[in-house]
Scaffold this active site. Structure first.
Site, PDB file in Angstrom:
ATOM      1  N   GLY A  52       0.782  -1.225   0.000  1.00 54.16           N
ATOM      2  CA  GLY A  52       0.000   0.000   0.000  1.00 54.16           C
ATOM      3  C   GLY A  52       0.812   1.273   0.000  1.00 54.16           C
ATOM      4  N   SER A 104       6.600 -11.190  -5.406  1.00 58.67           N
ATOM      5  CA  SER A 104       5.539 -11.206  -6.418  1.00 58.67           C
ATOM      6  C   SER A 104       5.712 -10.043  -7.388  1.00 58.67           C
ATOM      7  CB  SER A 104       4.170 -11.098  -5.741  1.00 58.67           C
ATOM      8  OG  SER A 104       4.079  -9.875  -5.022  1.00 58.67           O
ATOM      9  N   ALA A 134       3.699  -6.927  -9.432  1.00 60.48           N
ATOM     10  CA  ALA A 134       2.583  -6.042  -9.126  1.00 60.48           C
ATOM     11  C   ALA A 134       1.330  -6.500  -9.851  1.00 60.48           C
ATOM     12  CB  ALA A 134       2.923  -4.618  -9.535  1.00 60.48           C
ATOM     13  N   ILE A 135       0.207  -6.386  -9.169  1.00 57.73           N
ATOM     14  CA  ILE A 135      -1.087  -6.615  -9.806  1.00 57.73           C
ATOM     15  C   ILE A 135      -1.867  -5.308  -9.864  1.00 57.73           C
ATOM     16  CG2 ILE A 135      -3.276  -7.856  -9.678  1.00 57.73           C
ATOM     17  CD1 ILE A 135      -1.798 -10.191  -8.491  1.00 57.73           C
ATOM     18  N   ASP A 177      -9.469  -7.369  -0.075  1.00 54.20           N
ATOM     19  CA  ASP A 177      -8.211  -7.546   0.650  1.00 54.20           C
ATOM     20  C   ASP A 177      -8.518  -7.680   2.137  1.00 54.20           C
ATOM     21  OD1 ASP A 177      -5.527  -7.831   0.977  1.00 54.20           O
ATOM     22  OD2 ASP A 177      -5.067  -5.690   0.955  1.00 54.20           O
ATOM     23  N   SER A 204      -2.283 -15.477   3.184  1.00 53.83           N
ATOM     24  CA  SER A 204      -1.497 -15.381   1.961  1.00 53.83           C
ATOM     25  C   SER A 204      -0.023 -15.172   2.277  1.00 53.83           C
ATOM     26  CB  SER A 204      -2.021 -14.229   1.096  1.00 53.83           C
ATOM     27  OG  SER A 204      -1.166 -13.977   0.003  1.00 53.83           O
ATOM     28  N   LYS A 232      -2.892   1.046   3.835  1.00 57.41           N
ATOM     29  CA  LYS A 232      -3.871  -0.022   4.062  1.00 57.41           C
ATOM     30  C   LYS A 232      -4.389   0.004   5.489  1.00 57.41           C
ATOM     31  CE  LYS A 232      -2.583  -3.639   0.750  1.00 57.41           C
ATOM     32  NZ  LYS A 232      -2.103  -5.029   0.616  1.00 57.41           N
TER      33      LYS A 232
END
Length: 519
Positions: free
Chosen positions: A185, A211, A213-214, A273, A281, A305
């Site tokens: 975030g 990971s 980025a989505i 989320d 996760s 967040k």
């Protein structure tokens, strides 16, 4: 008439075709509407079907096609994902039949009704998701049910354990395997790329699988890819980590907690989320990667967040409970999440900031440097030979001496130097201060949106370069940040978004929100 154009004529098998469509972790099959088998079996669009031959089978969501140039009447076509999963050759005869609904959907319906689920319920759900028995619609139902009714701490533990048990688990045969993770975030928060070489130079094993980025402008893997290859097979990853004590790789090739990878494809686009899903996760991935010690970074701020300290404390307790139950040494730090970290937002700009810090450049972003040193220091204190409170000084010495830069270059060479040269986007636009005053706020979400609209992370040189931070004085017309884009359409989208809301708040010094930090 060509065979491909002929009707099935009652046959119970169809010829397999590979269709070059990326359905992103969802198995999709395509049948022609006038195929006799489609009509005889009463298949419907978006229903699930079972496709099998030679002892192999997959479940897929059915799409119906009217164009014979795409799918012939005697053919069943599979998306790239489905074709790779089935693992058969084109032209092979396959059978198709209705798929039974996954048995674990009963548990999902009970969760929708507000019931508390058991360990076996979560195990069944996650197994079915991993085996691709769930469509994205059914996964969405599970996510919404878990988010709406919330998961209690035992359910979060059950979910984490189920996700952990469905994938591959790495073992390093060492007592201390460290990792750190930020819940996200905060744009530009590329601390992992500094913590890993510092910690590895100290000698602690830190295999960092990250990971892409989505919904953010860059993930660690996207940014590291500006400098090095991040697609490492497990054998290569093992060799690099064993020899150099660390890596910065994309986790997509490791098959760690595969259910999580599938869930994320639904969760992120929907903006779901929930706290329970997030904890499960993160911890399932870290435990799968063989971590024994984990540092969690929870930024707190008005547009982070987590926006209040009480929320951060609740989240800390949940992480600690699940971590304790699953046998990982876990510590949580609460950090300043009022604004982006560093200057750059987007892969090329963030990689530039990281290298400036490693090179001890005089214009390196001080906030990125200091936060990375604090986090690296806490990880170093996992070492039983390091006294509490001494980690920061050790981390600073490793960075100042150039040992962290040497380790980073070693890791880059081991993973493979990036041969493609990435540069900042050629289209630029400076966003100017609309009035005099003090910067009292920077909206993390809005800055991320602007960078995304500019083309990041797909275009690695796109993004935003910040010139001002909270607490700095500006005069009307001073540049606040520069937008970089590669393509005119993206450039205009980002400009328009910044014109509607530039993401900055200007006021007086007394309006600056309090920072919540534990360092």
């Amino acid at each position: 008439m060509k065979k491909e154009q002929q009707k099935c004529s009652g046959r119970k098998t169809l010829s397999l075709k590979r269709l070059a469509i990326d359905t992103y972790r969802e198995n999709v099959a395509y049948l022609h509407r006038d195929c006799d088998l489609y009509r005889a079996e009463g298949f419907q669009a978006l229903s699930k079907v079972k496709i099998r031959a030679d002892g192999k089978q997959i479940l897929a969501v059915l799409n119906v096609v009217d164009d014979e140039n795409i799918v012939g009447r005697s053919t069943i076509a599979l998306s790239e994902e489905a074709f790779a999963t089935l693992g058969l050759d084109e032209g092979q005869a396959v059978s198709i039949e209705h798929a039974e609904p996954p048995g674990s959907m009963n548990a999902v319906r009970r969760k929708i009704a507000g019931e508390r689920l058991s360990q076996q319920d979560f195990t069944n759900i996650i197994n079915d998701i991993t085996d691709r028995y769930y469509s994205k619609t059914e996964i969405s139902a599970f996510l919404v049910a878990s988010g709406q009714t919330d998961l209690d701490r035992d359910e979060v533990l059950y979910l984490t354990r189920a996700m952990l048990q469905t994938g591959r688990q790495l073992h390093w045969n060492e007592k201390l395997v460290a990792d750190k993770h930020c819940i996200g975030g905060i744009p530009g928060n590329r601390t992992s790329m500094l913590v890993v070489p510092i910690v590895a130079a100290h000698g602690i094993l830190m295999p960092k699988t990250s990971s892409r980025a989505i919904t953010s402008p860059a993930g660690t893997a996207d940014t590291m890819e500006v400098l090095a290859n991040v697609k490492l097979e497990l054998d290569a990853l093992n060799e690099i980590v064993s020899k150099h004590r660390g890596c910065l790789a994309w986790g997509g090739t490791a098959e760690l907690s595969p259910a999580d990878d599938i869930i994320i494809t639904v969760e992120r686009p929907l903006g779901i989320d929930s706290v329970g899903q997030m904890v499960a996760s993160i911890l399932s991935k870290k435990l799968s990667a063989g971590s024994t010690h984990l540092l969690i970074d929870i930024p707190v701020g008005p547009s982070a967040k987590v926006r209040h300290m009480r929320e951060a404390q609740r989240l800390r307790k949940l992480f600690e409970f699940v971590g304790d139950e699953l046998g990982i040494h876990l510590e949580v730090v609460i950090t300043d999440g009022r604004q982006p970290i560093g200057a750059g937002i987007g892969p090329v700009l963030e990689a530039r900031d990281v290298m400036k810090v490693l090179q001890n450049s005089p214009d390196a972003p001080e906030d990125l440097r200091q936060k990375s040193l604090q986090l690296a220091g806490r990880v170093i204190e996992f070492d039983p030979d390091v006294r509490g409170g001494k980690g920061y000084a050790i981390a600073r010495d490793i960075l100042d001496s150039g040992r962290a830069l040497t380790m980073m270059n070693t890791i880059i060479d081991a993973q493979g130097v990036q041969t493609k040269k990435f540069e900042t986007g050629k289209l630029t636009f400076d966003v100017l201060a609309p009035s005099n005053g003090v910067i009292t706020g920077i909206d993390n979400l809005q800055m991320a949106h602007i960078a995304r609209f500019a083309g990041a992370p797909i275009d690695k040189g796109a993004g935003v370069d910040l010139y001002k931070k909270i607490g700095e004085t500006v005069a009307k017309g001073d540049p606040l940040y520069r937008i970089y884009a590669e393509f005119p359409a993206d450039f205009e989208f980002a400009k328009s978004l910044s014109n509607n809301d530039n993401g900055f708040t200007i006021g007086s010094e007394s309006d600056i929100p309090k920072a919540f930090v534990e360092f």
